[in-house]
Design a protein around this motif. Structure first.
Motif, PDB file in Angstrom:
ATOM      1  N   HIS A  50      30.869  40.336  39.035  1.00  0.00           N
ATOM      2  CA  HIS A  50      31.717  39.449  39.832  1.00  0.00           C
ATOM      3  C   HIS A  50      31.539  37.999  39.371  1.00  0.00           C
ATOM      4  O   HIS A  50      32.523  37.265  39.222  1.00  0.00           O
ATOM      5  CB  HIS A  50      31.348  39.608  41.314  1.00  0.00           C
ATOM      6  CG  HIS A  50      32.201  38.812  42.239  1.00  0.00           C
ATOM      7  ND1 HIS A  50      31.682  38.158  43.324  1.00  0.00           N
ATOM      8  CD2 HIS A  50      33.522  38.558  42.253  1.00  0.00           C
ATOM      9  CE1 HIS A  50      32.674  37.536  43.962  1.00  0.00           C
ATOM     10  NE2 HIS A  50      33.791  37.770  43.332  1.00  0.00           N
ATOM     11  N   ILE A  82      38.518  41.470  45.141  1.00  0.00           N
ATOM     12  CA  ILE A  82      38.071  41.730  43.755  1.00  0.00           C
ATOM     13  C   ILE A  82      36.659  42.337  43.684  1.00  0.00           C
ATOM     14  O   ILE A  82      36.424  43.229  42.862  1.00  0.00           O
ATOM     15  CB  ILE A  82      38.233  40.464  42.864  1.00  0.00           C
ATOM     16  CG1 ILE A  82      38.493  40.861  41.415  1.00  0.00           C
ATOM     17  CG2 ILE A  82      37.037  39.525  42.925  1.00  0.00           C
ATOM     18  CD1 ILE A  82      39.870  41.303  41.104  1.00  0.00           C
ATOM     19  N   PRO A  83      35.684  41.927  44.547  1.00  0.00           N
ATOM     20  CA  PRO A  83      34.369  42.574  44.426  1.00  0.00           C
ATOM     21  C   PRO A  83      34.437  44.083  44.700  1.00  0.00           C
ATOM     22  O   PRO A  83      33.776  44.862  44.010  1.00  0.00           O
ATOM     23  CB  PRO A  83      33.520  41.867  45.493  1.00  0.00           C
ATOM     24  CG  PRO A  83      34.213  40.589  45.775  1.00  0.00           C
ATOM     25  CD  PRO A  83      35.666  40.857  45.568  1.00  0.00           C
ATOM     26  N   LEU A  93      35.847  45.793  41.704  1.00  0.00           N
ATOM     27  CA  LEU A  93      34.803  45.894  40.674  1.00  0.00           C
ATOM     28  C   LEU A  93      33.838  47.023  40.994  1.00  0.00           C
ATOM     29  O   LEU A  93      33.397  47.762  40.109  1.00  0.00           O
ATOM     30  CB  LEU A  93      34.037  44.574  40.572  1.00  0.00           C
ATOM     31  CG  LEU A  93      34.811  43.384  39.998  1.00  0.00           C
ATOM     32  CD1 LEU A  93      34.016  42.101  40.157  1.00  0.00           C
ATOM     33  CD2 LEU A  93      35.137  43.613  38.528  1.00  0.00           C
ATOM     34  N   LYS A  94      33.525  47.148  42.273  1.00  0.00           N
ATOM     35  CA  LYS A  94      32.611  48.219  42.696  1.00  0.00           C
ATOM     36  C   LYS A  94      33.246  49.590  42.414  1.00  0.00           C
ATOM     37  O   LYS A  94      32.566  50.510  41.948  1.00  0.00           O
ATOM     38  CB  LYS A  94      32.303  48.060  44.189  1.00  0.00           C
ATOM     39  CG  LYS A  94      31.416  49.135  44.785  1.00  0.00           C
ATOM     40  CD  LYS A  94      32.215  49.986  45.744  1.00  0.00           C
ATOM     41  CE  LYS A  94      31.398  51.132  46.293  1.00  0.00           C
ATOM     42  NZ  LYS A  94      32.250  52.148  46.927  1.00  0.00           N
ATOM     43  N   ILE A 115      27.983  34.288  44.898  1.00  0.00           N
ATOM     44  CA  ILE A 115      27.801  35.697  44.525  1.00  0.00           C
ATOM     45  C   ILE A 115      26.588  36.339  45.216  1.00  0.00           C
ATOM     46  O   ILE A 115      26.421  37.550  45.153  1.00  0.00           O
ATOM     47  CB  ILE A 115      27.690  35.889  42.991  1.00  0.00           C
ATOM     48  CG1 ILE A 115      26.523  35.072  42.416  1.00  0.00           C
ATOM     49  CG2 ILE A 115      28.977  35.535  42.304  1.00  0.00           C
ATOM     50  CD1 ILE A 115      26.230  35.399  40.957  1.00  0.00           C
ATOM     51  N   VAL A 128      27.136  44.873  40.297  1.00  0.00           N
ATOM     52  CA  VAL A 128      28.468  44.384  40.686  1.00  0.00           C
ATOM     53  C   VAL A 128      28.477  42.872  40.942  1.00  0.00           C
ATOM     54  O   VAL A 128      29.470  42.193  40.649  1.00  0.00           O
ATOM     55  CB  VAL A 128      29.012  45.199  41.890  1.00  0.00           C
ATOM     56  CG1 VAL A 128      28.217  44.939  43.157  1.00  0.00           C
ATOM     57  CG2 VAL A 128      30.494  44.895  42.132  1.00  0.00           C
ATOM     58  N   VAL A 155      27.288  39.394  47.712  1.00  0.00           N
ATOM     59  CA  VAL A 155      28.347  40.373  47.395  1.00  0.00           C
ATOM     60  C   VAL A 155      27.793  41.781  47.179  1.00  0.00           C
ATOM     61  O   VAL A 155      28.196  42.746  47.836  1.00  0.00           O
ATOM     62  CB  VAL A 155      29.153  39.888  46.161  1.00  0.00           C
ATOM     63  CG1 VAL A 155      30.034  40.991  45.614  1.00  0.00           C
ATOM     64  CG2 VAL A 155      30.000  38.680  46.547  1.00  0.00           C
ATOM     65  N   SER A 156      26.833  41.875  46.255  1.00  0.00           N
ATOM     66  CA  SER A 156      26.296  43.182  45.915  1.00  0.00           C
ATOM     67  C   SER A 156      25.615  43.827  47.129  1.00  0.00           C
ATOM     68  O   SER A 156      25.758  45.028  47.385  1.00  0.00           O
ATOM     69  CB  SER A 156      25.339  42.961  44.755  1.00  0.00           C
ATOM     70  OG  SER A 156      24.450  43.960  44.618  1.00  0.00           O
ATOM     71  N   THR A 164      33.052  42.393  52.019  1.00  0.00           N
ATOM     72  CA  THR A 164      33.133  41.214  51.147  1.00  0.00           C
ATOM     73  C   THR A 164      34.213  40.261  51.661  1.00  0.00           C
ATOM     74  O   THR A 164      34.115  39.042  51.457  1.00  0.00           O
ATOM     75  CB  THR A 164      33.408  41.614  49.683  1.00  0.00           C
ATOM     76  OG1 THR A 164      34.576  42.423  49.647  1.00  0.00           O
ATOM     77  CG2 THR A 164      32.253  42.368  49.096  1.00  0.00           C
TER      78      THR A 164
END
Lengths: 47, 464
Positions: B361, B344-345, B348-349, B124, B357, B127-128, B142
């Motif tokens: 995640h 998926i990330p 989510l964002k 993770i 996020v 990701v953000s 991502t």
């Protein structure tokens, strides 16, 4: 960590060599992995 | 540790290789099977025992991603990558000690427990940051990183095998291989630690990402209380279960499927099929995730789940009468499996914003752990029952296919139920955070997590 010019620096350094090096750093082993993968995958059609 | 802020002129294209250096390393986990036969013969272990380090590592991946996500958001990507580096490499070093002294529990503790924490935090960690650097193409960004997790096994599998061949498969050879792995991955991941930067908060007059500032921002704690989070949890779980169902049993499945035909599949060809599935998995991560930037996240999951169900139906209907249909359908399903992970990330964002996020995640990855148990369980259990009932060939898997279609339909419905998050869940920055963010925007030197608060607008990257 190396010294970096502050946010007020008028001429930021050229990052292209560093970018090329970074992509090569991760790209070379990935290319090796992909080469081995292709070698194995061809067995589906020849094996 | 303060998040490392990018200096002026920093290229955002330096961030994906930073992320890749971590994901290509921790992706080694999927190549653990290379160590299984040597460990079994050197230490006298059963197959179940030799799988323990991997299983514990995957459990720790889920747990550390779920519980460490907030820490990752608070301390920034460099801290997270450093923790991942230390844990993942020390895991190998502890395992080396375990192999050298023939103490198997040390390998379980090292690779499984300590290394597993490195997997979760490493997974993770970028990701953000990637989403903040690429607000225009979060799916692609991502996708590159998460493709690396698939690529890691492609690199490690032949590399580890060659190393064991050179060092020998006895306990001292395995110990040396673990040692070289630990040191090599530490050096390789260092690039990520050194290069990763968070975007600078925009100063007055600078162009920022309007979405990050004005859009929805939901904290991780609040997100898990929304129906949207649980809908996505079901979506991910169903999509992964459907993919793992094939991936986990790919080689015996293709062999069984065409066993009663005039052109049975050899063991070598089955290994080629598994390799091809890995390629589809990887290509799907970058390809489909990038496509989601163009057609939208909800639509791409409609494709993953809807077309995925159709592909399973095609395999069930055509049976053993067409090898190309079986292979192509399996490749499409596996590309959707990879795509589901990588998209998926960004989904989510879209729903919860960039505020936390990475942490959200991390919590969502518990769906992966669940699917990791569910998928193989369904396929293996049903195949065993069918075999006991005297069935053979493609009919061994027909019931599994029907169940996978059902699961994908459940995922499809869950995706349809996803709606924008209600305004009452939106995060409002605390007065102190907002003040810090405003001060940082003035000085260009953020403190603590100020770059993460909703009020701080990330800098528009210089190069696109």
């Amino acid at each position: 960590m190396s010294q970096e010019p502050g946010p007020s620096s008028p001429n930021p350094p050229d990052r292209r060599p560093l970018t090329a090096f970074a992509w090569l750093w991760v790209g070379a082993p990935l290319a090796y992995g992909l080469y081995e993968l292709v070698r194995k995958a061809t067995q589906l059609f020849t094996g | 540790m303060s998040p490392p802020v990018a200096p002026l002129g920093w290229s955002r294209w330096l961030v994906p290789p930073a992320a890749l250096s971590v994901h290509l390393s921790i992706g080694q986990a999927y190549a653990w099977s290379v160590f299984k036969p040597p460990l079994e013969s050197a230490l006298g272990l059963s197959g179940t025992q030799s799988a323990l380090p991997f299983q514990l590592a995957i459990v720790m991946l889920g747990l550390s991603a779920a519980f460490g996500g907030t820490l990752v958001e608070r301390n920034g990507p460099r801290w997270a990558m450093t923790v991942a580096l230390i844990c993942f490499s020390s895991g190998f070093l502890i395992s080396a000690l375990g192999a050298a002294t023939e103490q198997y529990w040390l390998i379980v503790l090292g690779y499984g427990f300590v290394g597993g924490i490195g997997l979760g935090i490493g997974y993770i960690s970028p990701v953000s940051t990637l989403i903040k650097w690429f607000p225009d193409r979060p799916g692609m960004a991502t996708g590159i990183a998460i493709m690396g997790f698939g690529g890691g096994a492609l690199i490690a599998s032949p590399w580890s095998a060659q190393m064991l061949e050179s060092f020998g498969s006895d306990h001292s050879g395995i110990a040396l291989a673990f040692l070289v792995h630990g040191l090599s991955y530490a050096v390789f991941m260092t690039l990520g630690v050194l290069l990763v930067r968070v975007p600078r908060p925009a100063g007055p007059g600078a162009q920022g990402d309007p979405g990050a500032a004005a859009g929805v921002q939901v904290s991780a704690r609040t997100a898990v209380r929304t129906p949207q989070f649980w809908c996505l949890w079901v979506v991910l779980c169903m999509n992964v279960t459907a993919g793992i169902g094939i991936l986990e049993k790919a080689a015996p499945m293709i062999t069984d499927f065409f066993a009663d035909t005039s052109t049975p599949v050899s063991v070598t060809a089955a290994a080629g099929f598994v390799a091809l599935l890995s390629a589809a998995n990887m290509a799907g991560r970058i390809g489909w995730s990038s496509t989601s930037d163009l057609i939208g996240r909800k639509n791409i999951y409609r494709v993953y789940l809807g077309v995925g169900a159709l592909m399973y139906a095609l395999i069930a209907l055509v049976g053993d009468s067409s090898k190309p249909v079986f292979i192509l359908s399996a490749l499409v399903i596996l590309s959707f499996y990879g795509g589901g992970f990588a998209t998926i990330p960004a989904y989510l964002k879209d729903l919860f914003g960039t505020y936390q996020v990475g942490a959200i995640h991390g919590r969502l990855l518990t769906a992966w752990s669940t699917a990791g148990v569910l998928g193989p369980l369904i396929v293996n259990w049903i195949a065993d029952r069918q075999e006991e009932a005297g069935r053979h060939g493609s009919s061994l898997y027909t019931a599994s296919m029907v169940i996978m279609i059902g699961l994908l339909v459940v995922g499809f419905v869950a995706n349809e139920l996803v709606r924008p998050v209600h305004a009452r869940h939106h995060h409002v920055p605390a007065p102190k955070e907002a003040a810090d963010a405003a001060a940082d925007a003035e000085t260009g030197s953020p403190t603590g997590s100020a770059t993460d608060v909703a009020g701080a607008r990330p800098q528009q990257p210089e190069s696109a």
